[in-house]
Design a protein around this motif. Sequence first.
Motif, PDB file in Angstrom:
ATOM      1  N   PRO A  47      34.607   6.810  73.507  1.00  0.00           N
ATOM      2  CA  PRO A  47      33.372   7.350  74.139  1.00  0.00           C
ATOM      3  C   PRO A  47      34.024   8.170  75.316  1.00  0.00           C
ATOM      4  N   GLN A  48      35.263   7.904  76.034  1.00  0.00           N
ATOM      5  CA  GLN A  48      35.679   8.761  77.221  1.00  0.00           C
ATOM      6  C   GLN A  48      36.196  10.156  76.812  1.00  0.00           C
ATOM      7  N   ALA A  49      36.325  10.253  75.393  1.00  0.00           N
ATOM      8  CA  ALA A  49      36.697  11.632  74.920  1.00  0.00           C
ATOM      9  C   ALA A  49      35.853  12.817  75.390  1.00  0.00           C
ATOM     10  N   SER A  50      34.432  12.350  75.484  1.00  0.00           N
ATOM     11  CA  SER A  50      33.372  13.208  75.657  1.00  0.00           C
ATOM     12  C   SER A  50      32.319  12.850  76.988  1.00  0.00           C
ATOM     13  N   ILE A  51      32.566  11.644  77.415  1.00  0.00           N
ATOM     14  CA  ILE A  51      31.751  11.343  78.454  1.00  0.00           C
ATOM     15  C   ILE A  51      32.473  11.008  79.582  1.00  0.00           C
ATOM     16  N   ALA A  52      32.315  11.584  80.942  1.00  0.00           N
ATOM     17  CA  ALA A  52      33.212  10.996  81.843  1.00  0.00           C
ATOM     18  C   ALA A  52      32.843   9.694  82.634  1.00  0.00           C
ATOM     19  N   MET A  53      33.856   8.829  82.843  1.00  0.00           N
ATOM     20  CA  MET A  53      33.586   7.675  83.152  1.00  0.00           C
ATOM     21  C   MET A  53      34.777   7.220  84.573  1.00  0.00           C
ATOM     22  N   PRO A  54      34.069   6.639  85.469  1.00  0.00           N
ATOM     23  CA  PRO A  54      34.817   6.270  86.618  1.00  0.00           C
ATOM     24  C   PRO A  54      35.954   5.388  86.262  1.00  0.00           C
ATOM     25  N   GLN A  56      38.372   5.791  84.500  1.00  0.00           N
ATOM     26  CA  GLN A  56      38.845   6.092  83.086  1.00  0.00           C
ATOM     27  C   GLN A  56      39.380   7.140  82.985  1.00  0.00           C
ATOM     28  N   VAL A  57      40.126   7.953  83.748  1.00  0.00           N
ATOM     29  CA  VAL A  57      40.440   9.086  84.015  1.00  0.00           C
ATOM     30  C   VAL A  57      41.733   9.606  82.786  1.00  0.00           C
ATOM     31  N   HIS A  58      42.554   8.763  82.658  1.00  0.00           N
ATOM     32  CA  HIS A  58      43.578   8.585  81.668  1.00  0.00           C
ATOM     33  C   HIS A  58      43.021   8.683  80.272  1.00  0.00           C
ATOM     34  N   VAL A  59      42.131   7.670  79.954  1.00  0.00           N
ATOM     35  CA  VAL A  59      41.383   7.633  78.589  1.00  0.00           C
ATOM     36  C   VAL A  59      40.609   8.823  78.291  1.00  0.00           C
ATOM     37  N   CYS A  60      39.878   9.305  79.314  1.00  0.00           N
ATOM     38  CA  CYS A  60      39.285  10.562  79.403  1.00  0.00           C
ATOM     39  C   CYS A  60      39.968  11.707  78.733  1.00  0.00           C
ATOM     40  N   ALA A  75      43.211  11.491  77.299  1.00  0.00           N
ATOM     41  CA  ALA A  75      43.803  11.353  76.271  1.00  0.00           C
ATOM     42  C   ALA A  75      43.201  11.660  74.958  1.00  0.00           C
ATOM     43  N   LYS A  76      41.793  10.791  75.166  1.00  0.00           N
ATOM     44  CA  LYS A  76      41.092  10.775  73.658  1.00  0.00           C
ATOM     45  C   LYS A  76      40.338  12.232  73.378  1.00  0.00           C
ATOM     46  N   ALA A  77      40.036  12.889  74.639  1.00  0.00           N
ATOM     47  CA  ALA A  77      39.838  14.373  74.500  1.00  0.00           C
ATOM     48  C   ALA A  77      40.666  15.103  73.560  1.00  0.00           C
ATOM     49  N   GLY A  78      42.041  14.740  73.937  1.00  0.00           N
ATOM     50  CA  GLY A  78      42.994  15.304  73.330  1.00  0.00           C
ATOM     51  C   GLY A  78      43.227  14.915  71.726  1.00  0.00           C
ATOM     52  N   VAL A  79      42.843  13.803  71.375  1.00  0.00           N
ATOM     53  CA  VAL A  79      42.680  13.321  70.016  1.00  0.00           C
ATOM     54  C   VAL A  79      41.884  13.929  69.376  1.00  0.00           C
ATOM     55  N   ASP A  80      40.579  13.964  69.882  1.00  0.00           N
ATOM     56  CA  ASP A  80      39.392  14.586  69.192  1.00  0.00           C
ATOM     57  C   ASP A  80      39.638  16.067  68.906  1.00  0.00           C
ATOM     58  N   MET A  81      40.313  16.700  69.838  1.00  0.00           N
ATOM     59  CA  MET A  81      40.724  18.161  69.590  1.00  0.00           C
ATOM     60  C   MET A  81      41.772  18.332  68.455  1.00  0.00           C
ATOM     61  N   LEU A  82      42.856  17.354  68.277  1.00  0.00           N
ATOM     62  CA  LEU A  82      43.798  17.319  67.502  1.00  0.00           C
ATOM     63  C   LEU A  82      43.103  16.977  66.119  1.00  0.00           C
ATOM     64  N   THR A  83      42.204  16.198  65.884  1.00  0.00           N
ATOM     65  CA  THR A  83      41.529  15.986  64.667  1.00  0.00           C
ATOM     66  C   THR A  83      40.737  17.164  64.369  1.00  0.00           C
ATOM     67  N   ARG A  84      40.069  17.902  65.118  1.00  0.00           N
ATOM     68  CA  ARG A  84      39.421  19.196  64.471  1.00  0.00           C
ATOM     69  C   ARG A  84      40.573  20.199  64.215  1.00  0.00           C
ATOM     70  N   THR A  85      41.585  20.466  65.001  1.00  0.00           N
ATOM     71  CA  THR A  85      42.570  21.456  64.713  1.00  0.00           C
ATOM     72  C   THR A  85      43.120  21.292  63.500  1.00  0.00           C
ATOM     73  N   LEU A  86      43.758  19.871  63.451  1.00  0.00           N
ATOM     74  CA  LEU A  86      44.509  19.509  62.165  1.00  0.00           C
ATOM     75  C   LEU A  86      43.881  19.802  60.809  1.00  0.00           C
ATOM     76  N   ALA A  87      42.324  19.408  60.714  1.00  0.00           N
ATOM     77  CA  ALA A  87      41.351  19.449  59.844  1.00  0.00           C
ATOM     78  C   ALA A  87      41.344  21.113  59.349  1.00  0.00           C
TER      79      ALA A  87
END
Length: 248
Positions: A124-131, A133-137, A139-151
């Motif tokens: 969830p940290q990919a799209s929801i800012a959480m205290p 958890q900046v490192h996870v936010c 990293a996972k935002a990057g993973v989600d964009m990687l998913t869309r781009t490689l698709a």
Amino acid sequence: MFNATMFNYQGKNVVVVGGTSGINLAIAIAFAQAGANVAVASRSQDKIDAAVLQLQQANPDGIHLGVSFDVRDLSALDVGFDKIASEFGFIDVLVSGAAGNFPLKHAYPLLRRPNGNIIQISAPQASIAMPMQVHVCAAKAGVDMLTRTLALEWGCEGLRINSIMPGPIANTEGFNRLAPSAALQQKVAQSVPLKRNGAGQDIANAALFLGSELASYITGVVLPVDGGWSLGGASIAMTELGELAAKM
């Protein structure tokens, strides 16, 4: 009641990176129960051995193996995927659930054909800012964009790439760290619209679907499997937990 045998993965080869504990182990076992040959990978040989034993119990007729590597070690990835290739020949489904997503590049030659499938584990940290958890936010935002781009890039070859975004999943290391007491875990559950914390099987069910022919026209999707937590409860709950942690 849902059962993994509702899906038929007989003769399919599945690799779960990070598949020796928590959510990823639940996914690996579900694919084995559905008839797949399953390989799991992680850094701990003891965990690998234990996971392979569970896979064999889930599907005694399948071919199951474990490989040990750190996803940050590219040469070790080469060796690990060479071992998988020698045993399986090709991969039908790659679940990229480790803390890094380097296996995508190394698995690509084994997946590159129609109906090849990659499932990434986001958060969830990919799209929801959480205290706290900046490192996870980030990293996972990057993973989600990687998913869309490689698709977009790999769709012409028949490869499908999707992400699963788990909500609060009970009995996992990450959840126990964020909510280390029963009272805090219940507080999180109450912030979920469905009023419960999830189970590893909830995520495994989504992975079985995304890897199947039922999802053959689905790619580039980030699928929340969170009981509606990302609709608003996540940011509230995590802010409260962050405030509590700051006082400790």
